[in-house]
Write an enzyme that holds these catalytic residues in place. Sequence first.
Site, PDB file in Angstrom:
ATOM      1  N   ASP A  94      -4.709   1.193  -2.069  1.00  0.00           N
ATOM      2  CA  ASP A  94      -5.274  -0.102  -1.681  1.00  0.00           C
ATOM      3  C   ASP A  94      -5.393  -1.027  -2.897  1.00  0.00           C
ATOM      4  OD1 ASP A  94      -5.461   0.370   0.996  1.00  0.00           O
ATOM      5  OD2 ASP A  94      -7.608   0.850   0.996  1.00  0.00           O
ATOM      6  N   HIS A 111       0.840  -1.203   0.000  1.00  0.00           N
ATOM      7  CA  HIS A 111       0.000   0.000   0.000  1.00  0.00           C
ATOM      8  C   HIS A 111       0.883   1.264   0.000  1.00  0.00           C
ATOM      9  CE1 HIS A 111      -3.334   2.677   1.369  1.00  0.00           C
ATOM     10  NE2 HIS A 111      -2.341   3.280   1.985  1.00  0.00           N
ATOM     11  N   GLU A 112       1.877   1.283   0.876  1.00  0.00           N
ATOM     12  CA  GLU A 112       2.769   2.454   0.954  1.00  0.00           C
ATOM     13  C   GLU A 112       3.532   2.641  -0.354  1.00  0.00           C
ATOM     14  OE1 GLU A 112       2.720   4.660   3.319  1.00  0.00           O
ATOM     15  OE2 GLU A 112       1.210   3.468   4.355  1.00  0.00           O
ATOM     16  N   HIS A 140       1.505   4.401  -2.962  1.00  0.00           N
ATOM     17  CA  HIS A 140       1.521   5.866  -2.903  1.00  0.00           C
ATOM     18  C   HIS A 140       2.710   6.420  -3.685  1.00  0.00           C
ATOM     19  CE1 HIS A 140      -1.802   6.596  -0.342  1.00  0.00           C
ATOM     20  NE2 HIS A 140      -1.311   5.956   0.705  1.00  0.00           N
ATOM     21  N   GLU A 166      -5.940   7.022  -1.246  1.00  0.00           N
ATOM     22  CA  GLU A 166      -5.946   5.824  -0.388  1.00  0.00           C
ATOM     23  C   GLU A 166      -6.581   4.636  -1.113  1.00  0.00           C
ATOM     24  OE1 GLU A 166      -4.213   5.495   2.221  1.00  0.00           O
ATOM     25  OE2 GLU A 166      -3.723   7.627   2.251  1.00  0.00           O
TER      26      GLU A 166
HETATM   27 ZN   LIG Z   1      -2.184   5.280   2.520  1.00  0.00          ZN
END
Ligand SMILES: [Zn+2]
Length: 422
Positions: free
Chosen positions: A365, A279-280, A283, A361
């Site tokens: 995801d 997930h990170e 980004h 977000e």
């Molecule tokens: Zn996040």
Amino acid sequence: MSTHGFSILFIAFLLATLVVRCWLLWRHVRHVQGHRGAVPPQFAEKIPLAAHQKAADYTVARSRFGLITLFVNTAVLLGFTLLGGLQWLSVAILNLTGPGMTYQIALLAAFAAISGIIDLPFEYYRKFVLEAKFGFNRMTPALFFSDMLKSAALGVLIGLPLVWVILMLMDKAGDLWWLYAWFVWSGFQLLMLVLYPTVIAPMFNKFTPLSDDSLRSRIENLMQRVGFASKGLFVMDGSKRSAHGNAYFSGFGAAKRIVFFDTLLARLAPQEIEAVLAHELGHFKLKHIVKRIVVMFALSLALLALLGYLKTQVWFYSGLGVDPIPGVPNDAMALLLFMLALPVFTFLFSPLTSISSRKHEFEADAFAARHSNAQDLVSALVKLYEDNASTLTPDPLHSAFYDSHPPATVRINRLLANARTA
Ligand SMILES: [Zn+2]
């Protein structure tokens, strides 16, 4: 604009913000208490009722405390501005120093010191009463005060030269001072992106290279799959201060590193850690971080241009309770008033920023679901919600104003839908 006109506008926005914030807190508490009796169905098998109720109580306790600090901060803001606090402070310092750079720096320093002292009991209460009551605080009072002294020393060491350069530009660089100040400010932000992970954060926490070989090779595998090069995987002793767990990704270029809180590693299984990291990395790969930096720079340019205009308008000072003194530089005062007044005029627009942050977000995801495993991310999130006592049932409107992340149920439903179609 007239002095009175601006005072009235300021009071109107201040009152509207106060009313909306109180209303949101009231809605949030009512919503959370209304759902205290049962765990939402999609979490029913994973989160025990006792944990759900602890999260509700924690949320209510924090909201009540938030209400008190809201009223105190509003009173302090009025005290500094319309009730004449800054005017009084300015005259008192001027009598000591005479007009000039010393006066300007002393005014900013005195303001910072007074605000710090007012905040201190609230911060202390938050850590040692509120967080402690729910078992989250791991800090000792000695650590609390040593952190405070370190931060104050850093503020002087880093903030003083920066403020000095900006004040010099405001005074000597002519009408376009705000443009030069923007270059200085942007350069400073970029420098902090490098200095924070490598120099500043290590002054507060210990960072050790991740030593678990099987976890490391799992993570290196993931990074290879998504095409990400990092300068290191580190474990941070977050447990020194708090039981809340987290993972983050910091720095850029040569200072790029991934940091896991020890509290997170202790709690999640290897495949869950991988999913959180995916997930990170999402980004980063989806350019959210670069976009955020670009938006921040554009916004600061617009705000500095606005300050460039306001600084020359007498109503801006007098409307906020300060009479500019002839022959005395007003730049530091303009900075202070701008910093104090700005949030009053922007709060009502904060849902706009959370819209774009939520979009990011969801995208991160989906990225994690593609490159790792949606089920693993769901089970990691469920553990994190439970451990952090984050409420699963926030008031939607409160959430739209304050939360950068989508509410738990929305986020998990979306992830599970991803997992089914994958
Ligand atoms: Zn996040």
